[in-house]
Design a protein around this motif. Structure first.
Motif, PDB file in Angstrom:
ATOM      1  N   MET A 176     -10.326  17.893   5.238  1.00 51.58           N
ATOM      2  CA  MET A 176     -10.469  18.578   6.519  1.00 51.58           C
ATOM      3  C   MET A 176     -11.630  19.563   6.464  1.00 51.58           C
ATOM      4  O   MET A 176     -12.412  19.687   7.407  1.00 51.58           O
ATOM      5  CB  MET A 176      -9.167  19.317   6.852  1.00 51.58           C
ATOM      6  N   GLY A 177     -11.745  20.268   5.339  1.00 51.82           N
ATOM      7  CA  GLY A 177     -12.858  21.192   5.184  1.00 51.82           C
ATOM      8  C   GLY A 177     -14.191  20.483   5.238  1.00 51.82           C
ATOM      9  O   GLY A 177     -15.156  20.980   5.838  1.00 51.82           O
ATOM     10  N   HIS A 178     -14.252  19.291   4.643  1.00 56.26           N
ATOM     11  CA  HIS A 178     -15.490  18.509   4.668  1.00 56.26           C
ATOM     12  C   HIS A 178     -15.840  18.091   6.094  1.00 56.26           C
ATOM     13  O   HIS A 178     -16.998  18.194   6.518  1.00 56.26           O
ATOM     14  CB  HIS A 178     -15.332  17.277   3.779  1.00 56.26           C
ATOM     15  N   LEU A 179     -14.848  17.642   6.848  1.00 53.24           N
ATOM     16  CA  LEU A 179     -15.089  17.198   8.213  1.00 53.24           C
ATOM     17  C   LEU A 179     -15.434  18.362   9.138  1.00 53.24           C
ATOM     18  O   LEU A 179     -16.218  18.214  10.075  1.00 53.24           O
ATOM     19  CB  LEU A 179     -13.857  16.457   8.747  1.00 53.24           C
ATOM     20  N   LEU A 180     -14.845  19.523   8.868  1.00 53.81           N
ATOM     21  CA  LEU A 180     -15.100  20.684   9.714  1.00 53.81           C
ATOM     22  C   LEU A 180     -16.400  21.392   9.378  1.00 53.81           C
ATOM     23  O   LEU A 180     -16.878  22.215  10.156  1.00 53.81           O
ATOM     24  CB  LEU A 180     -13.946  21.690   9.582  1.00 53.81           C
ATOM     25  N   ARG A 181     -16.985  21.090   8.226  1.00 49.92           N
ATOM     26  CA  ARG A 181     -18.136  21.857   7.757  1.00 49.92           C
ATOM     27  C   ARG A 181     -19.268  21.957   8.788  1.00 49.92           C
ATOM     28  O   ARG A 181     -19.779  23.057   9.037  1.00 49.92           O
ATOM     29  CB  ARG A 181     -18.661  21.268   6.450  1.00 49.92           C
ATOM     30  N   PRO A 182     -19.698  20.849   9.404  1.00 48.72           N
ATOM     31  CA  PRO A 182     -20.782  20.980  10.394  1.00 48.72           C
ATOM     32  C   PRO A 182     -20.424  21.908  11.549  1.00 48.72           C
ATOM     33  O   PRO A 182     -21.264  22.665  12.028  1.00 48.72           O
ATOM     34  CB  PRO A 182     -20.989  19.537  10.875  1.00 48.72           C
ATOM     35  N   SER A 183     -19.168  21.850  12.000  1.00 46.99           N
ATOM     36  CA  SER A 183     -18.778  22.720  13.108  1.00 46.99           C
ATOM     37  C   SER A 183     -18.681  24.169  12.650  1.00 46.99           C
ATOM     38  O   SER A 183     -18.987  25.090  13.416  1.00 46.99           O
ATOM     39  CB  SER A 183     -17.444  22.258  13.711  1.00 46.99           C
ATOM     40  N   ILE A 184     -18.270  24.407  11.396  1.00 45.42           N
ATOM     41  CA  ILE A 184     -18.232  25.768  10.872  1.00 45.42           C
ATOM     42  C   ILE A 184     -19.646  26.331  10.796  1.00 45.42           C
ATOM     43  O   ILE A 184     -19.899  27.488  11.154  1.00 45.42           O
ATOM     44  CB  ILE A 184     -17.551  25.800   9.487  1.00 45.42           C
ATOM     45  N   ILE A 185     -20.592  25.499  10.354  1.00 47.89           N
ATOM     46  CA  ILE A 185     -21.992  25.933  10.294  1.00 47.89           C
ATOM     47  C   ILE A 185     -22.487  26.319  11.687  1.00 47.89           C
ATOM     48  O   ILE A 185     -23.090  27.376  11.882  1.00 47.89           O
ATOM     49  CB  ILE A 185     -22.879  24.814   9.711  1.00 47.89           C
ATOM     50  N   ALA A 186     -22.222  25.441  12.659  1.00 46.93           N
ATOM     51  CA  ALA A 186     -22.675  25.712  14.024  1.00 46.93           C
ATOM     52  C   ALA A 186     -22.057  26.995  14.564  1.00 46.93           C
ATOM     53  O   ALA A 186     -22.727  27.799  15.217  1.00 46.93           O
ATOM     54  CB  ALA A 186     -22.335  24.526  14.935  1.00 46.93           C
ATOM     55  N   LEU A 187     -20.762  27.209  14.287  1.00 47.20           N
ATOM     56  CA  LEU A 187     -20.087  28.399  14.779  1.00 47.20           C
ATOM     57  C   LEU A 187     -20.650  29.665  14.140  1.00 47.20           C
ATOM     58  O   LEU A 187     -20.884  30.666  14.821  1.00 47.20           O
ATOM     59  CB  LEU A 187     -18.591  28.296  14.490  1.00 47.20           C
ATOM     60  N   ILE A 188     -20.865  29.628  12.830  1.00 45.46           N
ATOM     61  CA  ILE A 188     -21.381  30.805  12.136  1.00 45.46           C
ATOM     62  C   ILE A 188     -22.792  31.128  12.595  1.00 45.46           C
ATOM     63  O   ILE A 188     -23.121  32.277  12.890  1.00 45.46           O
ATOM     64  CB  ILE A 188     -21.332  30.594  10.607  1.00 45.46           C
ATOM     65  N   GLU A 189     -23.635  30.106  12.710  1.00 45.30           N
ATOM     66  CA  GLU A 189     -25.021  30.342  13.098  1.00 45.30           C
ATOM     67  C   GLU A 189     -25.141  30.818  14.539  1.00 45.30           C
ATOM     68  O   GLU A 189     -25.994  31.645  14.852  1.00 45.30           O
ATOM     69  CB  GLU A 189     -25.845  29.074  12.891  1.00 45.30           C
ATOM     70  N   SER A 190     -24.292  30.290  15.415  1.00 42.76           N
ATOM     71  CA  SER A 190     -24.401  30.665  16.827  1.00 42.76           C
ATOM     72  C   SER A 190     -23.780  32.025  17.126  1.00 42.76           C
ATOM     73  O   SER A 190     -24.155  32.691  18.087  1.00 42.76           O
ATOM     74  CB  SER A 190     -23.748  29.602  17.717  1.00 42.76           C
ATOM     75  N   SER A 191     -22.826  32.460  16.296  1.00 43.65           N
ATOM     76  CA  SER A 191     -22.136  33.729  16.573  1.00 43.65           C
ATOM     77  C   SER A 191     -22.538  34.859  15.656  1.00 43.65           C
ATOM     78  O   SER A 191     -22.220  36.013  15.932  1.00 43.65           O
ATOM     79  CB  SER A 191     -20.619  33.515  16.459  1.00 43.65           C
ATOM     80  N   GLN A 192     -23.264  34.563  14.584  1.00 41.69           N
ATOM     81  CA  GLN A 192     -23.537  35.573  13.563  1.00 41.69           C
ATOM     82  C   GLN A 192     -24.236  36.808  14.127  1.00 41.69           C
ATOM     83  O   GLN A 192     -23.780  37.937  13.931  1.00 41.69           O
ATOM     84  CB  GLN A 192     -24.383  34.972  12.441  1.00 41.69           C
ATOM     85  N   ALA A 193     -25.319  36.609  14.846  1.00 41.77           N
ATOM     86  CA  ALA A 193     -26.065  37.759  15.366  1.00 41.77           C
ATOM     87  C   ALA A 193     -25.219  38.557  16.355  1.00 41.77           C
ATOM     88  O   ALA A 193     -25.207  39.792  16.324  1.00 41.77           O
ATOM     89  CB  ALA A 193     -27.355  37.276  16.041  1.00 41.77           C
ATOM     90  N   HIS A 194     -24.497  37.859  17.212  1.00 41.73           N
ATOM     91  CA  HIS A 194     -23.664  38.535  18.212  1.00 41.73           C
ATOM     92  C   HIS A 194     -22.593  39.384  17.536  1.00 41.73           C
ATOM     93  O   HIS A 194     -22.404  40.553  17.851  1.00 41.73           O
ATOM     94  CB  HIS A 194     -23.010  37.496  19.125  1.00 41.73           C
ATOM     95  N   VAL A 195     -21.904  38.795  16.561  1.00 44.47           N
ATOM     96  CA  VAL A 195     -20.826  39.505  15.885  1.00 44.47           C
ATOM     97  C   VAL A 195     -21.362  40.693  15.110  1.00 44.47           C
ATOM     98  O   VAL A 195     -20.868  41.809  15.201  1.00 44.47           O
ATOM     99  CB  VAL A 195     -20.067  38.548  14.930  1.00 44.47           C
TER     100      VAL A 195
END
Length: 256
Positions: A176-195
């Protein structure tokens, strides 16, 4: 929404499917929208009808679109998308601005699941797992104070969460972690500056990640669950997944 603004297509049906899927995942078309006709796709991308049909077959198989005789093709609801399909994971890689509803759905799953995985990691982590977590955390620490290293900081952040799934030593969670990895990357990159700029300092974020690491190192599964939930809580509040804590108001009966 038309085909205008989409990048030039190069390659065969697989690349065309990837281009169209990424546009859908980024919200170029919304659920319920009519999807472009085969002929329009052929004309716009200068490709054969066979390539278009093969590409649309991939989008249909992953639940992104629905094709009905006499009705045409429509975009399906996000809840119908097969987010754990390997193709979807591949299409998510490098997606800088995913659709907001997609972001919320994936993060809601992580908010429910990742603390449990952290608890399992506290029980099952081997020495190599702890080394992997420590290396990722140290990388986050080194790059936290360097604005030019924001991308590298995000990579270490993703590696930290990867390591939690791996440390569970559960085949299903690791996959599950392997399959979620691309979405985790997208979430971290898109929200990092805002957070980091608006809600919490990087020091606070690092402290929260550090508490996860320490709890796993101590083999304290309950503490690992609590700490992992706190890492995710701020974004969960931003996305409306959980309510913000109430701010206490002074009792007017009390004297100043």
């Amino acid at each position: 929404m038309t085909l205008n603004g989409l990048p030039h297509h190069r390659g065969g049906a697989e690349e065309l499917a990837r281009l169209l899927a990424r546009a859908l995942l980024a919200g170029h078309w919304q659920p319920g929208d009519a999807f472009p006709r085969e002929l329009d796709l052929c004309t716009h991308f200068t490709v054969s009808r066979n390539q278009v049909r093969n590409a649309l077959a991939s989008l249909t198989a992953t639940g992104l679109i629905e094709r009905t005789a006499g009705r045409g093709t429509v975009v399906r609801a996000v809840t119908d998308w097969h987010l754990l399909d390997p193709l979807m994971s591949e299409w998510m890689v490098g997606l800088a601005d995913p659709d907001p509803q997609l972001v919320r759905e994936i993060f809601a799953f992580r908010y429910s699941a990742e603390p449990v995985v952290a608890g399992l990691a506290a029980e099952a982590a081997a020495a190599a797992d702890l080394e992997r977590l420590e290396a990722a955390f140290q990388g986050m620490t080194r790059t936290a104070s360097e604005p030019a290293a924001r991308g590298l900081h995000a990579e270490y952040d993703v590696a930290f969460h990867d390591a939690i799934y791996l440390a569970s030593h559960n085949l299903v969670w690791r996959q599950m972690g392997h399959l979620l990895r691309p979405s985790i990357i997208a979430l971290i990159e898109s929200s990092q500056a805002h957070v980091h700029q608006e809600h919490e300092s990087l020091d606070d974020s690092l402290a929260r990640h550090g508490r996860v690491l320490e709890a796993i190192r101590r083999r304290d599964s309950a503490a690992a669950e609590r700490a992992a939930r706190e890492v995710l809580r701020r974004t969960a509040i931003d996305l409306g997944i959980v309510d913000a804590p109430a701010i206490p108001h002074p009792d007017p009966k009390e004297s100043p």
